[in-house]
Design an enzyme around this catalytic site. Structure first.
Site, PDB file in Angstrom:
ATOM      1  N   THR A 201       1.002  -1.166   0.091  1.00 29.85           N
ATOM      2  CA  THR A 201       0.063  -0.036   0.065  1.00 29.85           C
ATOM      3  C   THR A 201       0.904   1.358   0.064  1.00 29.85           C
ATOM      4  O   THR A 201       2.029   1.292   0.530  1.00 29.85           O
ATOM      5  CB  THR A 201      -0.839  -0.048   1.283  1.00 29.85           C
ATOM      6  OG1 THR A 201      -1.947  -0.985   1.179  1.00 29.85           O
ATOM      7  CG2 THR A 201      -1.686   1.355   1.465  1.00 29.85           C
ATOM      8  N   ARG A 229     -15.081  -6.726   0.362  1.00 28.74           N
ATOM      9  CA  ARG A 229     -14.242  -6.198   1.491  1.00 28.74           C
ATOM     10  C   ARG A 229     -13.493  -4.837   1.007  1.00 28.74           C
ATOM     11  O   ARG A 229     -12.934  -4.779   0.212  1.00 28.74           O
ATOM     12  CB  ARG A 229     -13.325  -7.440   1.636  1.00 28.74           C
ATOM     13  CG  ARG A 229     -12.292  -7.074   3.024  1.00 28.74           C
ATOM     14  CD  ARG A 229     -10.957  -6.473   2.389  1.00 28.74           C
ATOM     15  NE  ARG A 229     -10.151  -5.954   3.756  1.00 28.74           N
ATOM     16  CZ  ARG A 229      -9.014  -5.422   3.676  1.00 28.74           C
ATOM     17  NH1 ARG A 229      -8.707  -4.659   2.500  1.00 28.74           N
ATOM     18  NH2 ARG A 229      -8.458  -5.013   4.754  1.00 28.74           N
ATOM     19  N   VAL A 230     -13.581  -3.990   2.218  1.00 28.56           N
ATOM     20  CA  VAL A 230     -13.029  -2.703   1.754  1.00 28.56           C
ATOM     21  C   VAL A 230     -12.086  -2.489   3.286  1.00 28.56           C
ATOM     22  O   VAL A 230     -12.625  -2.844   4.395  1.00 28.56           O
ATOM     23  CB  VAL A 230     -14.020  -1.475   1.883  1.00 28.56           C
ATOM     24  CG1 VAL A 230     -13.411  -0.171   1.845  1.00 28.56           C
ATOM     25  CG2 VAL A 230     -14.815  -1.263   0.487  1.00 28.56           C
ATOM     26  N   GLY A 231     -10.950  -2.072   3.116  1.00 28.58           N
ATOM     27  CA  GLY A 231      -9.953  -1.892   4.235  1.00 28.58           C
ATOM     28  C   GLY A 231      -9.975  -0.375   4.767  1.00 28.58           C
ATOM     29  O   GLY A 231     -11.011   0.307   4.874  1.00 28.58           O
ATOM     30  N   ASP A 232      -8.907  -0.077   5.455  1.00 26.77           N
ATOM     31  CA  ASP A 232      -8.626   1.315   6.208  1.00 26.77           C
ATOM     32  C   ASP A 232      -8.479   2.346   5.079  1.00 26.77           C
ATOM     33  O   ASP A 232      -8.683   3.549   5.281  1.00 26.77           O
ATOM     34  CB  ASP A 232      -7.741   1.262   7.353  1.00 26.77           C
ATOM     35  CG  ASP A 232      -6.495   0.703   6.658  1.00 26.77           C
ATOM     36  OD1 ASP A 232      -6.357  -0.316   5.872  1.00 26.77           O
ATOM     37  OD2 ASP A 232      -5.482   1.575   6.994  1.00 26.77           O
ATOM     38  N   THR A 252      -0.774   1.999   6.998  1.00 26.71           N
ATOM     39  CA  THR A 252      -0.428   0.644   6.245  1.00 26.71           C
ATOM     40  C   THR A 252      -0.522  -0.479   7.233  1.00 26.71           C
ATOM     41  O   THR A 252       0.199  -0.420   7.893  1.00 26.71           O
ATOM     42  CB  THR A 252       0.803   0.429   5.118  1.00 26.71           C
ATOM     43  OG1 THR A 252       0.632  -0.773   4.455  1.00 26.71           O
ATOM     44  CG2 THR A 252       2.088   0.786   5.957  1.00 26.71           C
ATOM     45  N   GLY A 253      -1.159  -1.720   6.529  1.00 30.13           N
ATOM     46  CA  GLY A 253      -1.312  -2.789   7.396  1.00 30.13           C
ATOM     47  C   GLY A 253      -2.677  -3.315   7.241  1.00 30.13           C
ATOM     48  O   GLY A 253      -3.477  -3.367   6.483  1.00 30.13           O
ATOM     49  N   GLY A 255      -5.892  -3.934   7.616  1.00 27.39           N
ATOM     50  CA  GLY A 255      -6.828  -2.743   7.769  1.00 27.39           C
ATOM     51  C   GLY A 255      -7.899  -2.720   8.456  1.00 27.39           C
ATOM     52  O   GLY A 255      -8.463  -1.968   9.117  1.00 27.39           O
TER      53      GLY A 255
HETATM   54  N1  ASP Z   1      -4.359  -1.432   4.701  1.00 30.17           N
HETATM   55  C1  ASP Z   1      -4.661  -2.122   3.463  1.00 30.17           C
HETATM   56  C2  ASP Z   1      -5.846  -2.897   3.641  1.00 30.17           C
HETATM   57  O1  ASP Z   1      -6.168  -3.545   4.571  1.00 30.17           O
HETATM   58  C3  ASP Z   1      -3.696  -3.015   3.271  1.00 30.17           C
HETATM   59  C4  ASP Z   1      -1.792  -2.581   3.576  1.00 30.17           C
HETATM   60  O2  ASP Z   1      -1.732  -1.283   4.051  1.00 30.17           O
HETATM   61  O3  ASP Z   1      -1.140  -3.474   3.448  1.00 30.17           O
HETATM   62  O4  ASP Z   1      -6.610  -2.963   2.764  1.00 30.17           O
END
Ligand code: ASP
Length: 341
Positions: A201, A229-232, A252-253, A255
């Site tokens: 990301t 699915r939607v992340g952060d 990033t991480g 989500g």
């Molecule tokens: N945060 C992003 C998500 O969960 C993925 C990532 O940052 O690695 O969609």
């Protein structure tokens, strides 16, 4: 007046002028956090990441140096990473379960607290541009799916076929993920996929000569994601936040944790209400709150004085920064506590 007194008064005047009128321009970017180790990255791969991160941070900084806004700087840096297959955003986005790519992005202006975001778009070459158009050209904050794409068609936004985002590397990740999904429960596989199958990301946070902070994030989300699915990353407060009076953050991480812990906004709230430095606030959330619940990931943070902080609880985070009067600094590895699920 004595010479000493004159010197003292001069220093006081310069200091107050500097504080009031000279904001240090700065930009910090990330290209994702995860199991990034020296052993796991070949010298050629490391070089490729360093070159692309430098190009991205320099292009954002050039905007600031030319008197441009932090919003333009953030957009410029993110677009360079979206156009590179190295990152899980734009061109190198991961595959969803159906073998396609759904992209998420957001941007926030710390001077007005205006924000724009898109989720689950399939044909937008640079989702960060569409997120910005949502902020500037629509009355809304978040547009999703085909509606967001219909809006893109009314704007000066480049569209591409979904296959534009295809890469061999990410296809192999999807195949491995689907293999795992056959062998174990969804929840178990999800824990396993949390770090390695979504790395890359991208995000940027910048402050311009007027002291205005902007932050943005762009991602393909997680490999083999399904059911919309939607992340952060497209969620204001979770993956992106900017407020001139406290700080700007791009995350990033994993989500789901960043959403539930409202990570980006929480870091700036700790700066604003607890009086913490940006480093202390980021560490409290990333190294304590998230580590306690095994939420993996990291953040880049910047304030209106041009101070920069990073915090990540994974082995590495692709990152770069550039501030007035200093050369660009590119970092990949770290000494952080390792989270394995
Ligand atoms: N945060 C992003 C998500 O969960 C993925 C990532 O940052 O690695 O969609």
């Amino acid at each position: 007046m004595t010479t000493a007194k004159m010197l003292y008064l001069g220093t006081v005047l310069i200091a107050s002028f500097t504080a009031q009128f000279c904001t240090a321009q700065a930009i910090v970017i990330h290209g994702g956090a995860g199991v990034i180790t020296r052993e796991g990255l070949s010298p050629e791969q490391e070089k490729a990441y360093r070159i692309k991160l430098k190009q991205a941070v320099d292009s954002g900084y050039d905007v600031l140096a030319a008197g441009g806004s932090s919003l333009d700087a953030v957009s410029a840096s993110i677009q360079i990473m979206e156009n590179s297959a190295l990152f899980n955003a734009g061109k190198g986005a991961v595959y969803n379960y159906a073998g396609q790519h759904d992209l998420d992005s957001s941007i926030m202006d710390g001077s007005t607290k205006m924000a724009g975001a898109v989720a689950g778009v399939k044909i937008v070459k640079n989702p960060i541009k569409l997120a910005r158009a949502v902020m500037e050209k629509s009355p809304h904050v978040l547009l999703a799916g085909s509606g967001a794409e219909a809006f893109a068609k009314t704007q000066d936004i480049e569209l591409v076929p979904n296959s534009y985002f295809d890469t061999k590397r990410r296809l192999e990740s999807l195949q491995r993920a689907k293999q795992k999904l056959k062998l174990s429960s969804w929840n178990e596989v999800d824990k396993d996929l949390s770090i390695d199958y979504k790395m890359g990301t991208v995000g940027a946070v910048a402050v311009d000569k007027n002291g205005n902070i902007a932050a943005g994030t762009s991602t393909g989300g997680r490999t083999a994601k399904r059911y919309g699915r939607v992340g952060d990353s497209p969620l204001i407060g979770a993956g992106t936040w900017a407020d001139n009076s406290s700080c700007g953050v791009s995350a990033t991480g994993h989500g789901e944790f960043f959403i539930r812990y409202n990570v980006a906004a929480d870091i700036c709230a700790r700066v604003k209400y607890k009086g913490l430095s940006i480093q202390q606030a980021a560490d409290e959330v990333i190294q304590k709150e998230l580590v306690d619940v095994k939420g993996s990931g990291g953040v880049i943070v910047l304030n209106a004085n041009g101070e920069i902080a990073y915090s990540f609880n994974t082995e590495g985070m692709y990152r770069a920064q550039r501030s007035e009067g200093k050369p660009a600094q590119i970092d990949i590895f770290g000494q952080a506590e390792k989270i394995t699920n």
